[in-house]
Design an enzyme around this catalytic site. Structure first.
Site, PDB file in Angstrom:
ATOM      1  N   ARG A 124       0.814  -1.219   0.000  1.00 26.84           N
ATOM      2  CA  ARG A 124       0.000   0.000   0.000  1.00 26.84           C
ATOM      3  C   ARG A 124       0.852   1.275   0.000  1.00 26.84           C
ATOM      4  O   ARG A 124       0.577   2.212  -0.756  1.00 26.84           O
ATOM      5  CB  ARG A 124      -0.925  -0.018   1.217  1.00 26.84           C
ATOM      6  CG  ARG A 124      -1.913   1.115   1.261  1.00 26.84           C
ATOM      7  CD  ARG A 124      -2.785   0.983   2.487  1.00 26.84           C
ATOM      8  NE  ARG A 124      -3.759  -0.070   2.358  1.00 26.84           N
ATOM      9  CZ  ARG A 124      -4.406  -0.627   3.388  1.00 26.84           C
ATOM     10  NH1 ARG A 124      -4.151  -0.237   4.616  1.00 26.84           N
ATOM     11  NH2 ARG A 124      -5.293  -1.570   3.182  1.00 26.84           N
ATOM     12  N   LEU A 329      -6.210   6.385  -0.975  1.00 29.70           N
ATOM     13  CA  LEU A 329      -4.770   6.166  -1.099  1.00 29.70           C
ATOM     14  C   LEU A 329      -4.243   5.284   0.034  1.00 29.70           C
ATOM     15  O   LEU A 329      -3.336   4.476  -0.176  1.00 29.70           O
ATOM     16  CB  LEU A 329      -4.031   7.509  -1.088  1.00 29.70           C
ATOM     17  CG  LEU A 329      -4.114   8.340  -2.373  1.00 29.70           C
ATOM     18  CD1 LEU A 329      -3.526   9.723  -2.141  1.00 29.70           C
ATOM     19  CD2 LEU A 329      -3.378   7.651  -3.517  1.00 29.70           C
ATOM     20  N   HIS A 330      -4.811   5.443   1.224  1.00 35.15           N
ATOM     21  CA  HIS A 330      -4.381   4.624   2.361  1.00 35.15           C
ATOM     22  C   HIS A 330      -5.009   3.230   2.329  1.00 35.15           C
ATOM     23  O   HIS A 330      -4.647   2.383   3.150  1.00 35.15           O
ATOM     24  CB  HIS A 330      -4.746   5.318   3.682  1.00 35.15           C
ATOM     25  CG  HIS A 330      -3.851   6.462   4.022  1.00 35.15           C
ATOM     26  ND1 HIS A 330      -4.081   7.750   3.579  1.00 35.15           N
ATOM     27  CD2 HIS A 330      -2.704   6.520   4.751  1.00 35.15           C
ATOM     28  CE1 HIS A 330      -3.121   8.546   4.032  1.00 35.15           C
ATOM     29  NE2 HIS A 330      -2.285   7.835   4.753  1.00 35.15           N
ATOM     30  N   GLY A 331      -5.956   3.001   1.411  1.00 35.16           N
ATOM     31  CA  GLY A 331      -6.598   1.697   1.302  1.00 35.16           C
ATOM     32  C   GLY A 331      -8.014   1.717   1.807  1.00 35.16           C
ATOM     33  O   GLY A 331      -8.341   2.439   2.745  1.00 35.16           O
TER      34      GLY A 331
END
Length: 450
Positions: A124, A329-331
């Site tokens: 990630r 973006l962080h998942g």
């Protein structure tokens, strides 16, 4: 078993936690540091530009393989996809938008279990850096800040720049070009690398060895049963914060070691890359200061490429879009999305409330510190300082509440796979949803005084 005496505890902490943790941390990162230094030394030689770009691609690939083995293929696939889209849209005025859509689809497909969850979560951070670099490059081209689409070797060199490929931080394309051009080795450069590396190890030790025992041994407050849940939440928050600072300071060290992260004014070169400001987070003026000081490069990226492009939707909508982009973006982990979207509401309500109060009282009560010589009538009065301290204490309260989700007692396998929705609900219900209720109360108060 009888509890440790204070002396026995400190001895056990040093021998059983601090020394092994520091050793393991250095064992994990020493090779990356060597690669960064090797690239830095190589770029001081009078080599053709394409050779320098190829060398950082090779160094970045080697570092990715060292940390992720064959799982690095998902990062490589994303970078190739980004350049393909950039090349196909080279005559378009909306390259940033097309790249954003492509990356969004790719990340969603990965999150929807195109890849097994544990593998995807390991990748990630590296995926995030690739996505941020590609999007910023697309929008910079659209805005005319870059003259032309970079060549394939320049693009891949930027994406796989060894100083930022693993731990970040995000940087502009022109910052990468400056790093490859290379500046002479100097004592200030070495001091900056050493300082960042030492601070990274200190933060790792605090996160792993100090935070879990903060209120049981260092500041013994666990005797107050009514506060025990909140003290545990604060310990979890501190542990999570310092693990993030560890990555931040480590990314400063690797980027600077590889030759990036400086500003140049006339003949004065300053190695001043700053990724996070821990004091502004742990002793905050406001939650707005927290989110900007948490990761300065990412905050700058979100502001430049998401928030400003979303302002046409209205300020509140732009704030929510920005935090949604950060969450993606962080998942697509429910607990991360819950934290980031809650942060969006908290910071917005705090911002508008303090702005309204600063107008009513004609005082320096804004979320951000007023510049010297601001027009407010009241700026250093005792009651102004007390109100700002109150908002700062409220920010610490919010941080403890939000940080309770990152429980230091949680099993590692659960953490790797992502926390479930039921876990998030359970942890916040333990604290009676206090932060959300306080935020709602602040919003109601803001509407009443409007």
């Amino acid at each position: 078993m009888a509890p440790f005496t204070r002396q026995e505890f400190y001895q056990q902490l040093l021998q059983g936690c601090m020394i092994p943790t520091a050793q393991q941390g250095l064992e994990q990162i020493w090779l990356l540091l060597v690669i960064c230094l090797a690239c830095r030394l190589l770029w001081t030689l009078p080599l053709p530009g394409y050779v320098k770009h190829l060398s950082t691609v090779v160094g970045g690939f080697y570092a990715l393989h060292h940390f992720f083995q064959l799982q690095m293929v998902w990062v490589v696939l994303l970078s190739l996809l980004c350049y393909l889209v950039l090349f196909l849209c080279r005559h378009s005025a909306h390259r940033g938008v097309f790249l954003s859509i492509t990356i969004l689809i790719y990340l969603l497909m990965g999150e929807m279990h195109m890849v097994d969850t544990v593998t995807w979560h390991k990748m990630r951070g590296a995926q995030m850096i690739v996505a941020m670099k590609a999007v910023s490059l697309g929008f910079d081209l659209d805005r005319g800040e870059l003259p032309a689409v970079p060549s394939p070797v320049e693009f891949m060199g930027y994406i796989y720049f060894v100083g930022t490929a693993i731990f970040g931080p995000w940087s502009h394309f022109h910052s990468y070009l400056q790093a490859v051009e290379s500046r002479a080795l100097s004592l200030p450069w070495l001091r900056k690398v050493s300082r960042s590396l030492v601070l990274a190890i200190v933060c790792l030790l605090v996160s792993t060895c100090v935070a879990p025992y903060l209120f049981s041994y260092f500041i013994p407050l666990y005797g107050y049963r009514q506060l025990r849940k909140w003290l545990r939440a604060y310990e979890s928050a501190i542990s999570f914060h310092f693990s993030s600072y560890f990555v931040g300071f480590l990314s400063e060290a690797t980027a600077t070691l590889a030759g990036a992260g400086f500003t140049e004014e006339k003949d004065n070169l300053k190695w001043d890359l700053t990724v996070s400001r821990p004091l502004n987070v742990e002793l905050p003026r406001s939650m707005v200061e927290v989110v900007t000081s948490w990761n300065l490069p990412m905050s700058s990226w979100l502001n430049s490429y998401v928030f400003k492009n979303s302002l046409q939707l209205g300020t509140f909508s732009a704030v929510i879009v920005t935090y949604a982009a950060s969450a993606l973006l962080h998942g697509l982990s429910f607990h991360l999305a819950a934290v980031l979207l809650s942060l969006g509401f908290i910071t917005y309500v705090e911002h508008v409330l303090r702005k309204r109060l600063s107008v009513i009282f004609d005082a320096c009560l804004l979320s951000k510190r007023c510049p010297p010589g601001c027009p407010h009538r009241h700026n250093t009065n005792l009651w102004v300082r007390l109100l700002n301290l109150l908002f700062g204490a409220l920010a610490v309260f919010h941080l403890a509440y939000l940080g309770s989700l990152f429980d230091i007692d949680t099993d590692d396998t659960v953490e790797e796979q992502g926390y479930s929705m039921s876990y998030t609900m359970y942890k916040w219900s333990e604290l009676s949803w206090a932060s959300h209720w306080v935020t709602f109360g602040c919003w109601v108060f803001y509407r009443l005084i409007g």
